[in-house]
Motif scaffolding. Structure first.
Motif, PDB file in Angstrom:
ATOM      1  N   GLN A 148       0.849  -1.173   0.000  1.00 27.58           N
ATOM      2  CA  GLN A 148       0.000   0.000   0.000  1.00 27.58           C
ATOM      3  C   GLN A 148       0.893   1.234   0.000  1.00 27.58           C
ATOM      4  N   ARG A 149       0.549   2.184  -0.834  1.00 29.11           N
ATOM      5  CA  ARG A 149       1.316   3.417  -0.946  1.00 29.11           C
ATOM      6  C   ARG A 149       1.146   4.240   0.325  1.00 29.11           C
ATOM      7  N   HIS A 169       2.771  11.421   3.971  1.00 24.85           N
ATOM      8  CA  HIS A 169       3.387  11.275   5.289  1.00 24.85           C
ATOM      9  C   HIS A 169       2.475  11.709   6.434  1.00 24.85           C
ATOM     10  N   SER A 170       1.254  12.201   6.108  1.00 25.15           N
ATOM     11  CA  SER A 170       0.311  12.528   7.172  1.00 25.15           C
ATOM     12  C   SER A 170      -0.376  11.264   7.673  1.00 25.15           C
ATOM     13  N   ILE A 171      -0.278  10.161   6.921  1.00 26.93           N
ATOM     14  CA  ILE A 171      -0.844   8.882   7.338  1.00 26.93           C
ATOM     15  C   ILE A 171       0.270   8.066   7.980  1.00 26.93           C
ATOM     16  N   GLU A 172       0.124   7.805   9.271  1.00 22.33           N
ATOM     17  CA  GLU A 172       1.169   7.065   9.977  1.00 22.33           C
ATOM     18  C   GLU A 172       0.941   5.566   9.834  1.00 22.33           C
ATOM     19  N   VAL A 214       8.627   1.885  13.697  1.00 26.43           N
ATOM     20  CA  VAL A 214       8.624   1.721  15.151  1.00 26.43           C
ATOM     21  C   VAL A 214       7.876   2.839  15.882  1.00 26.43           C
ATOM     22  N   GLY A 215       7.188   3.680  15.122  1.00 25.13           N
ATOM     23  CA  GLY A 215       6.393   4.742  15.737  1.00 25.13           C
ATOM     24  C   GLY A 215       7.091   6.081  15.759  1.00 25.13           C
ATOM     25  N   GLU A 216       6.282   7.127  15.969  1.00 22.43           N
ATOM     26  CA  GLU A 216       6.773   8.501  16.069  1.00 22.43           C
ATOM     27  C   GLU A 216       7.646   8.895  14.885  1.00 22.43           C
ATOM     28  N   GLY A 217       7.278   8.407  13.682  1.00 19.91           N
ATOM     29  CA  GLY A 217       7.993   8.793  12.472  1.00 19.91           C
ATOM     30  C   GLY A 217       9.378   8.188  12.344  1.00 19.91           C
ATOM     31  N   ALA A 265      13.216   7.040   3.614  1.00 20.12           N
ATOM     32  CA  ALA A 265      12.640   7.197   2.270  1.00 20.12           C
ATOM     33  C   ALA A 265      13.639   7.802   1.296  1.00 20.12           C
ATOM     34  N   ALA A 266      14.506   8.672   1.778  1.00 19.85           N
ATOM     35  CA  ALA A 266      15.528   9.316   0.938  1.00 19.85           C
ATOM     36  C   ALA A 266      14.925   9.913  -0.337  1.00 19.85           C
ATOM     37  N   GLY A 267      13.765  10.548  -0.199  1.00 19.46           N
ATOM     38  CA  GLY A 267      13.144  11.204  -1.347  1.00 19.46           C
ATOM     39  C   GLY A 267      12.313  10.297  -2.233  1.00 19.46           C
ATOM     40  N   HIS A 268      12.208   9.021  -1.889  1.00 12.63           N
ATOM     41  CA  HIS A 268      11.442   8.057  -2.677  1.00 12.63           C
ATOM     42  C   HIS A 268      10.088   7.783  -2.010  1.00 12.63           C
ATOM     43  N   GLU A 269       9.206   7.130  -2.731  1.00 21.38           N
ATOM     44  CA  GLU A 269       7.940   6.691  -2.157  1.00 21.38           C
ATOM     45  C   GLU A 269       8.219   5.639  -1.091  1.00 21.38           C
ATOM     46  N   VAL A 270       7.253   5.484  -0.186  1.00 18.92           N
ATOM     47  CA  VAL A 270       7.328   4.432   0.823  1.00 18.92           C
ATOM     48  C   VAL A 270       6.027   3.652   0.764  1.00 18.92           C
TER      49      VAL A 270
END
Length: 157
Positions: free
Chosen positions: A7-8, A12-15, A36-39, A65-70
């Motif tokens: 899942q895309r 980054h607002s979706i944790e 592991v939480g907290e970003g 992420a280094a600028g890539h999708e996660v």
């Protein structure tokens, strides 16, 4: 290459859920980590910072992420999830035994969640030699370009 089991999570607002198996594409391969939480993400740094192997470390999601999708890999019936997967991931912080073929970032994540030492990427490279050759050539090109870039900037006065 995002499959139907991923899942895309570029938003980054979706944790992601604690213990989620995260994947981010790189040139010729995918990098893996455990949320592991907290970003923050625990991952095997491997060759991520250059020529030296790096240890298992906890880093911010943005650095992972280094600028890539996660993407989140949807795991079918993990043996460990949530806080148990996080505990397992953190139990190996500082470990510095990275091996591309037998102890890489994907092996690490599979161990955290399933207590198995397995990498689908390595299995693909071993069963599909052309895929392995393609990956090796892409990595070699990236490495060569980086070295050329460094050598040019080293002599600028």
């Amino acid at each position: 290459m995002k499959t139907d089991k991923q899942q895309r999570t570029s938003d980054h607002s979706i944790e992601p859920l604690l213990g989620a198996h995260l994947i981010t594409p790189r040139c010729g391969y995918c990098h893996h980590g455990i949320y592991v939480g907290e970003g923050r993400v625990v991952h095997y740094a491997g060759f991520g910072d250059g020529h030296r192997c790096g240890p298992v470390e906890e880093i911010p999601l943005a650095r992972f992420a280094a600028g890539h999708e996660v993407w989140v890999k949807v795991e079918a019936w993990p043996k460990y999830n949530g806080t148990d997967a996080v505990r397992r991931a953190r139990s190996r912080l500082g470990e510095n035994c990275y091996r591309l073929w037998s102890n890489n970032c994907e092996h690490f994540c599979t161990w955290c969640l399933h207590d198995e030492n397995r990498s689908e990427q390595v299995e693909t490279w071993l069963t599909e030699p052309l895929a392995a050759l393609h990956t090796a050539l892409r990595l070699l090109l990236v490495e060569t370009a980086a070295r050329l870039s460094l050598s040019r900037t080293a002599y600028v006065f």
